[in-house]
Design a protein around this motif. Structure first.
Motif, PDB file in Angstrom:
ATOM      1  N   PHE A   1       0.839  -1.197   0.000  1.00  0.00           N
ATOM      2  CA  PHE A   1       0.000   0.000   0.000  1.00  0.00           C
ATOM      3  C   PHE A   1       0.871   1.243   0.000  1.00  0.00           C
ATOM      4  O   PHE A   1       1.865   1.316   0.728  1.00  0.00           O
ATOM      5  CB  PHE A   1      -0.898   0.029   1.239  1.00  0.00           C
ATOM      6  CG  PHE A   1      -1.903  -1.087   1.282  1.00  0.00           C
ATOM      7  CD1 PHE A   1      -3.084  -0.996   0.574  1.00  0.00           C
ATOM      8  CD2 PHE A   1      -1.662  -2.220   2.036  1.00  0.00           C
ATOM      9  CE1 PHE A   1      -4.016  -2.024   0.613  1.00  0.00           C
ATOM     10  CE2 PHE A   1      -2.591  -3.253   2.081  1.00  0.00           C
ATOM     11  CZ  PHE A   1      -3.760  -3.155   1.369  1.00  0.00           C
ATOM     12  N   ARG A   2       0.484   2.215  -0.817  1.00  0.00           N
ATOM     13  CA  ARG A   2       1.101   3.529  -0.819  1.00  0.00           C
ATOM     14  C   ARG A   2      -0.022   4.543  -0.688  1.00  0.00           C
ATOM     15  O   ARG A   2      -1.111   4.352  -1.229  1.00  0.00           O
ATOM     16  CB  ARG A   2       1.888   3.793  -2.109  1.00  0.00           C
ATOM     17  CG  ARG A   2       3.036   2.825  -2.347  1.00  0.00           C
ATOM     18  CD  ARG A   2       4.087   2.925  -1.255  1.00  0.00           C
ATOM     19  NE  ARG A   2       5.238   2.081  -1.494  1.00  0.00           N
ATOM     20  CZ  ARG A   2       5.368   0.840  -1.008  1.00  0.00           C
ATOM     21  NH1 ARG A   2       4.418   0.305  -0.291  1.00  0.00           N
ATOM     22  NH2 ARG A   2       6.468   0.150  -1.248  1.00  0.00           N
ATOM     23  N   ALA A   3       0.250   5.627   0.023  1.00  0.00           N
ATOM     24  CA  ALA A   3      -0.783   6.641   0.233  1.00  0.00           C
ATOM     25  C   ALA A   3      -0.195   8.033   0.058  1.00  0.00           C
ATOM     26  O   ALA A   3       1.008   8.245   0.224  1.00  0.00           O
ATOM     27  CB  ALA A   3      -1.389   6.494   1.628  1.00  0.00           C
ATOM     28  N   LEU A   4      -1.067   8.958  -0.274  1.00  0.00           N
ATOM     29  CA  LEU A   4      -0.713  10.362  -0.406  1.00  0.00           C
ATOM     30  C   LEU A   4      -1.529  11.131   0.622  1.00  0.00           C
ATOM     31  O   LEU A   4      -2.721  10.862   0.804  1.00  0.00           O
ATOM     32  CB  LEU A   4      -1.029  10.847  -1.829  1.00  0.00           C
ATOM     33  CG  LEU A   4      -0.554  12.243  -2.194  1.00  0.00           C
ATOM     34  CD1 LEU A   4       0.977  12.278  -2.280  1.00  0.00           C
ATOM     35  CD2 LEU A   4      -1.161  12.688  -3.517  1.00  0.00           C
ATOM     36  N   TYR A   5      -0.871  12.082   1.282  1.00  0.00           N
ATOM     37  CA  TYR A   5      -1.511  12.854   2.341  1.00  0.00           C
ATOM     38  C   TYR A   5      -1.515  14.335   1.991  1.00  0.00           C
ATOM     39  O   TYR A   5      -0.566  14.840   1.386  1.00  0.00           O
ATOM     40  CB  TYR A   5      -0.772  12.641   3.669  1.00  0.00           C
ATOM     41  CG  TYR A   5      -0.930  11.242   4.198  1.00  0.00           C
ATOM     42  CD1 TYR A   5      -1.901  10.950   5.140  1.00  0.00           C
ATOM     43  CD2 TYR A   5      -0.144  10.206   3.715  1.00  0.00           C
ATOM     44  CE1 TYR A   5      -2.070   9.660   5.612  1.00  0.00           C
ATOM     45  CE2 TYR A   5      -0.308   8.908   4.177  1.00  0.00           C
ATOM     46  CZ  TYR A   5      -1.264   8.649   5.119  1.00  0.00           C
ATOM     47  OH  TYR A   5      -1.436   7.371   5.577  1.00  0.00           O
TER      48      TYR A   5
ATOM     49  N   VAL B   1       1.438  14.331  -8.459  1.00  0.00           N
ATOM     50  CA  VAL B   1       2.391  14.026  -7.383  1.00  0.00           C
ATOM     51  C   VAL B   1       2.365  12.536  -7.070  1.00  0.00           C
ATOM     52  O   VAL B   1       3.417  11.888  -6.965  1.00  0.00           O
ATOM     53  CB  VAL B   1       2.064  14.839  -6.110  1.00  0.00           C
ATOM     54  CG1 VAL B   1       2.952  14.420  -4.943  1.00  0.00           C
ATOM     55  CG2 VAL B   1       2.175  16.318  -6.376  1.00  0.00           C
ATOM     56  N   PHE B   2       1.177  12.001  -6.922  1.00  0.00           N
ATOM     57  CA  PHE B   2       1.009  10.603  -6.535  1.00  0.00           C
ATOM     58  C   PHE B   2       1.697   9.666  -7.530  1.00  0.00           C
ATOM     59  O   PHE B   2       2.517   8.822  -7.157  1.00  0.00           O
ATOM     60  CB  PHE B   2      -0.482  10.294  -6.429  1.00  0.00           C
ATOM     61  CG  PHE B   2      -0.822   9.005  -5.742  1.00  0.00           C
ATOM     62  CD1 PHE B   2      -0.188   8.617  -4.576  1.00  0.00           C
ATOM     63  CD2 PHE B   2      -1.813   8.191  -6.246  1.00  0.00           C
ATOM     64  CE1 PHE B   2      -0.521   7.433  -3.927  1.00  0.00           C
ATOM     65  CE2 PHE B   2      -2.168   7.007  -5.607  1.00  0.00           C
ATOM     66  CZ  PHE B   2      -1.513   6.637  -4.447  1.00  0.00           C
ATOM     67  N   PHE B   3       1.407   9.830  -8.805  1.00  0.00           N
ATOM     68  CA  PHE B   3       1.971   8.917  -9.795  1.00  0.00           C
ATOM     69  C   PHE B   3       3.451   9.184 -10.063  1.00  0.00           C
ATOM     70  O   PHE B   3       4.198   8.262 -10.357  1.00  0.00           O
ATOM     71  CB  PHE B   3       1.128   8.907 -11.070  1.00  0.00           C
ATOM     72  CG  PHE B   3      -0.199   8.265 -10.826  1.00  0.00           C
ATOM     73  CD1 PHE B   3      -0.289   6.907 -10.582  1.00  0.00           C
ATOM     74  CD2 PHE B   3      -1.355   9.024 -10.769  1.00  0.00           C
ATOM     75  CE1 PHE B   3      -1.511   6.301 -10.313  1.00  0.00           C
ATOM     76  CE2 PHE B   3      -2.576   8.433 -10.499  1.00  0.00           C
ATOM     77  CZ  PHE B   3      -2.650   7.074 -10.269  1.00  0.00           C
ATOM     78  N   HIS B   4       3.877  10.421  -9.915  1.00  0.00           N
ATOM     79  CA  HIS B   4       5.314  10.697 -10.013  1.00  0.00           C
ATOM     80  C   HIS B   4       6.062   9.930  -8.921  1.00  0.00           C
ATOM     81  O   HIS B   4       7.088   9.293  -9.183  1.00  0.00           O
ATOM     82  CB  HIS B   4       5.600  12.197  -9.889  1.00  0.00           C
ATOM     83  CG  HIS B   4       7.055  12.492  -9.749  1.00  0.00           C
ATOM     84  ND1 HIS B   4       7.917  12.503 -10.820  1.00  0.00           N
ATOM     85  CD2 HIS B   4       7.814  12.734  -8.648  1.00  0.00           C
ATOM     86  CE1 HIS B   4       9.133  12.750 -10.393  1.00  0.00           C
ATOM     87  NE2 HIS B   4       9.107  12.899  -9.081  1.00  0.00           N
ATOM     88  N   GLU B   5       5.555   9.965  -7.712  1.00  0.00           N
ATOM     89  CA  GLU B   5       6.205   9.282  -6.593  1.00  0.00           C
ATOM     90  C   GLU B   5       6.183   7.763  -6.752  1.00  0.00           C
ATOM     91  O   GLU B   5       7.165   7.083  -6.453  1.00  0.00           O
ATOM     92  CB  GLU B   5       5.565   9.689  -5.259  1.00  0.00           C
ATOM     93  CG  GLU B   5       5.822  11.133  -4.877  1.00  0.00           C
ATOM     94  CD  GLU B   5       7.288  11.455  -4.676  1.00  0.00           C
ATOM     95  OE1 GLU B   5       8.033  10.595  -4.145  1.00  0.00           O
ATOM     96  OE2 GLU B   5       7.698  12.567  -5.051  1.00  0.00           O
ATOM     97  N   ILE B   6       5.063   7.240  -7.233  1.00  0.00           N
ATOM     98  CA  ILE B   6       4.972   5.788  -7.459  1.00  0.00           C
ATOM     99  C   ILE B   6       5.999   5.360  -8.508  1.00  0.00           C
ATOM    100  O   ILE B   6       6.746   4.400  -8.301  1.00  0.00           O
ATOM    101  CB  ILE B   6       3.540   5.385  -7.893  1.00  0.00           C
ATOM    102  CG1 ILE B   6       2.565   5.559  -6.732  1.00  0.00           C
ATOM    103  CG2 ILE B   6       3.509   3.944  -8.402  1.00  0.00           C
ATOM    104  CD1 ILE B   6       1.097   5.453  -7.124  1.00  0.00           C
ATOM    105  N   LEU B   7       6.046   6.083  -9.617  1.00  0.00           N
ATOM    106  CA  LEU B   7       7.009   5.753 -10.670  1.00  0.00           C
ATOM    107  C   LEU B   7       8.445   5.896 -10.178  1.00  0.00           C
ATOM    108  O   LEU B   7       9.298   5.048 -10.454  1.00  0.00           O
ATOM    109  CB  LEU B   7       6.783   6.644 -11.890  1.00  0.00           C
ATOM    110  CG  LEU B   7       5.559   6.296 -12.721  1.00  0.00           C
ATOM    111  CD1 LEU B   7       5.204   7.443 -13.651  1.00  0.00           C
ATOM    112  CD2 LEU B   7       5.779   5.019 -13.493  1.00  0.00           C
TER     113      LEU B   7
END
Length: 182
Positions: A49-53, A92-98
């Protein structure tokens, strides 16, 4: 953006799921919190699991369930709060996941999952246009019960008469995809 546990998703993820779900026009029923918790608890151990806050409120605004099986990662389910999306949280979310999976952990591929036939999400188009994800075609072979086959064939010609995102239109989308050449 951070790695989170099942417990964090159980404690904070349902509100993200609920707000994200509200965007969709679908025949699918939103699950209640008890069933959401049961589903999260039942997930296998290879789910990451990954989350963005939100920086200001510190509340979760997005989460993803990743099936991480090196050297490939499959983002099986993604939920993003619509308000956060309006504030460009998706970038931001997908940049961090990638960055995490491809650049830091050196995975060879990151899949954005399969297209949902019950409602339009727009996620695949977003990832293709903004992050150069590829749409890989496939051939779908659908097998029907012998009594259902002629019904589906007849309904397929009447598909424009059914409401978008209904159960029947979802079934007919499968039939449409099975007719496409790979």
């Amino acid at each position: 953006y951070k790695k989170v546990t099942k417990n964090e998703i159980i404690n904070s993820g349902y509100e993200v799921y609920k707000s994200s779900y509200s965007r969709y026009e679908t025949h699918e029923k939103m699950i209640n919190k008890d069933n959401f918790i049961k589903e999260i608890k039942a997930m296998p151990d290879d789910i990451e699991f990954r989350a963005l806050y939100d920086i200001e409120t510190k509340s979760m605004v997005a989460f993803v369930e990743n099936i991480a099986q090196f050297p490939n990662c499959f983002m099986s389910t993604m939920w993003l709060d619509p308000t956060a999306l309006k504030n460009n949280a998706g970038y931001v979310f997908f940049h961090e996941i990638l960055d995490e999976y491809i650049n830091k952990r050196l995975y060879l591929s990151l899949s954005d999952g399969t297209r949902n036939i019950n409602h339009d999400t727009g996620i695949h188009d977003f990832l293709r246009t903004k992050y150069n994800f590829q749409n890989l075609p496939l051939k779908l072979n659908v097998s029907y019960h012998p009594f259902l086959y002629p019904v589906v064939k007849i309904l397929f010609f009447l598909r424009g008469l059914f409401p978008k995102n209904s159960r029947v239109s979802s079934l007919l989308k499968l039939e449409q995809f099975s007719k496409k050449k790979s």
